[in-house]
Scaffold this motif. Structure first.
Motif, short mmCIF file in Angstrom:
data_model
loop_
_atom_site.label_atom_id
_atom_site.label_comp_id
_atom_site.label_asym_id
_atom_site.label_seq_id
_atom_site.Cartn_x
_atom_site.Cartn_y
_atom_site.Cartn_z
N VAL A 1 -19.77 17.62 5.19
CA VAL A 1 -20.16 18.93 4.64
C VAL A 1 -21.65 18.88 4.36
CG1 VAL A 1 -19.94 20.51 2.69
CG2 VAL A 1 -17.89 19.49 3.70
N GLY A 2 -22.40 19.75 5.00
CA GLY A 2 -23.85 19.80 4.81
C GLY A 2 -24.23 20.86 3.79
N TYR B 1 -32.92 17.58 -1.60
CA TYR B 1 -31.78 17.35 -2.48
C TYR B 1 -31.74 15.93 -3.04
CZ TYR B 1 -30.13 21.74 -0.54
OH TYR B 1 -30.03 23.07 -0.18
N SER B 2 -32.78 15.16 -2.79
CA SER B 2 -32.82 13.79 -3.29
C SER B 2 -33.27 13.81 -4.75
CB SER B 2 -33.77 12.95 -2.45
OG SER B 2 -33.87 11.64 -2.96
N SER B 3 -32.35 13.58 -5.65
CA SER B 3 -32.65 13.47 -7.07
C SER B 3 -31.60 12.58 -7.72
CB SER B 3 -32.66 14.85 -7.75
OG SER B 3 -31.37 15.41 -7.79
N ILE C 1 -28.46 11.26 2.06
CA ILE C 1 -29.62 12.05 1.66
C ILE C 1 -30.85 11.15 1.73
CG2 ILE C 1 -30.68 13.43 -0.16
CD1 ILE C 1 -27.90 14.00 -1.26
N PRO C 2 -31.82 11.44 2.56
CA PRO C 2 -33.01 10.58 2.65
C PRO C 2 -33.83 10.64 1.35
CG PRO C 2 -33.33 12.57 3.93
CD PRO C 2 -31.90 12.58 3.49
N PHE D 1 -28.86 4.88 3.37
CA PHE D 1 -29.12 5.98 4.30
C PHE D 1 -28.60 5.59 5.68
CE2 PHE D 1 -31.94 8.13 7.38
CZ PHE D 1 -31.61 9.44 7.08
N ASP D 2 -27.70 6.41 6.22
CA ASP D 2 -27.12 6.19 7.54
C ASP D 2 -27.79 7.15 8.52
OD1 ASP D 2 -25.63 5.78 9.80
OD2 ASP D 2 -23.68 5.91 8.80
N ARG D 3 -28.67 6.62 9.35
CA ARG D 3 -29.43 7.47 10.28
C ARG D 3 -28.52 8.12 11.33
NH1 ARG D 3 -34.77 7.76 10.94
NH2 ARG D 3 -35.00 5.91 9.61
#
Length: 293
Positions: A96-97, A202-204, A220-221, A243-245
């Protein structure tokens, strides 16, 4: 049947969830004709008064849309078609993005009355009423923003309307909390996806704590400034975020969902003065995406 009208298959899927056309106050006009008129307006973005005569009175179409937007009927329709899709195994919970998109507000979207709106025939306020009407000012003029969560099949799961200048990260938790898919065989509605992806906005630490608390895996990078700040703090800065590229390549699914949603001109450009009416417009466009194969 005109271009863009409900097909027989789509009507059969939606008809069981519609309210009865009779009852107190007289019989309503045919639901299918009104829904086709509403979909025509959402797809083309024409003023309400310019609806073709084959859909009946424009005021009937508008008033039913406003009523269903105020009392949450559109939300119930969305949950119903999502429940049918989940029962048939057509929802990809594996990814889900979360993303947002800005919508330019037309000049007709400004100037709403300051008085609080009311649900027709009731004394309560509309379900998605916003005191600021979800409008914000920027260099380009009036804008609003749609914060969206979409599943792997490029269909919206839940969304939120805010002014255009609001940030993305603070709205992530509320958007995910709005995911609620009922189960036709009974039990609690499903609210937790298997995996969530988001961009650097969204990285927090707050969002990551929220996802870990709900046991939701996420991709999330981490921005460079957050990496530098964590390294500067040493052992107190915590471990680096995983992080999964390869999995992040599925990020395009939520972007394609937004593109499909904004094919409707009444969604890409906001014409509705009230935020709850615009929320109903976006919900109706999302329902149409769920009805399609």
């Amino acid at each position: 049947m005109g271009r863009g009208d409900l097909t027989n298959r789509e009507w059969l899927l939606l008809e069981p969830h519609l309210p009865p056309s009779g009852g107190r106050g007289g019989r309503w006009n045919d639901h299918r004709t009104v829904l086709n008129g509403l979909l025509f307006r959402i797809r083309t973005g024409v003023p309400w008064r310019d609806l073709p005569e084959r859909y009946g009175s424009w005021k009937t179409v508008y008033e039913r849309h406003r009523r269903w937007s105020a009392d949450g009927t559109w939300d119930r329709f969305l949950h119903a078609v999502q429940a049918d899709a989940d029962f048939a195994g057509r929802i990809d919970w594996g990814m889900v993005g979360v993303d947002s998109t800005s919508c330019r507000a037309h000049q007709h979207a400004a100037g709403a009355r300051k008085a609080r709106p009311r649900v027709p025939k009731k004394r309560t306020m509309p379900r998605h009423h916003c005191p600021d009407e979800g409008l914000g000012r920027s260099r380009g003029g009036l804008t609003c923003k749609i914060h969206l969560a979409g599943e792997g099949g490029c269909r919206p799961m839940a969304f939120l309307i805010t002014p255009g200048q609001w940030g993305d990260a603070p709205q992530m938790t509320e958007v995910l909390d709005r995911i609620r898919v009922p189960r036709l065989l009974g039990g609690r509605p499903r609210t937790r996806p298997d995996h969530v992806s988001g961009d650097k906005a969204y990285s927090s630490r707050r969002n990551r704590r929220y996802l870990r608390r709900r046991r939701i895996k996420h991709t999330i990078p981490e921005p460079k400034d957050q990496q530098a700040n964590r390294q500067r703090r040493g052992s107190t800065g915590g471990r680096p975020a995983g992080f999964d590229r390869e999995r992040y390549r599925r990020r395009n699914e939520i972007e394609r969902t937004i593109n499909r949603l904004k094919n409707c001109r009444a969604v890409a450009t906001r014409y509705d003065k009230r935020a709850y009416v615009f929320h109903g417009t976006v919900t109706a466009a999302a329902i149409r995406l769920w009805l399609r194969t």
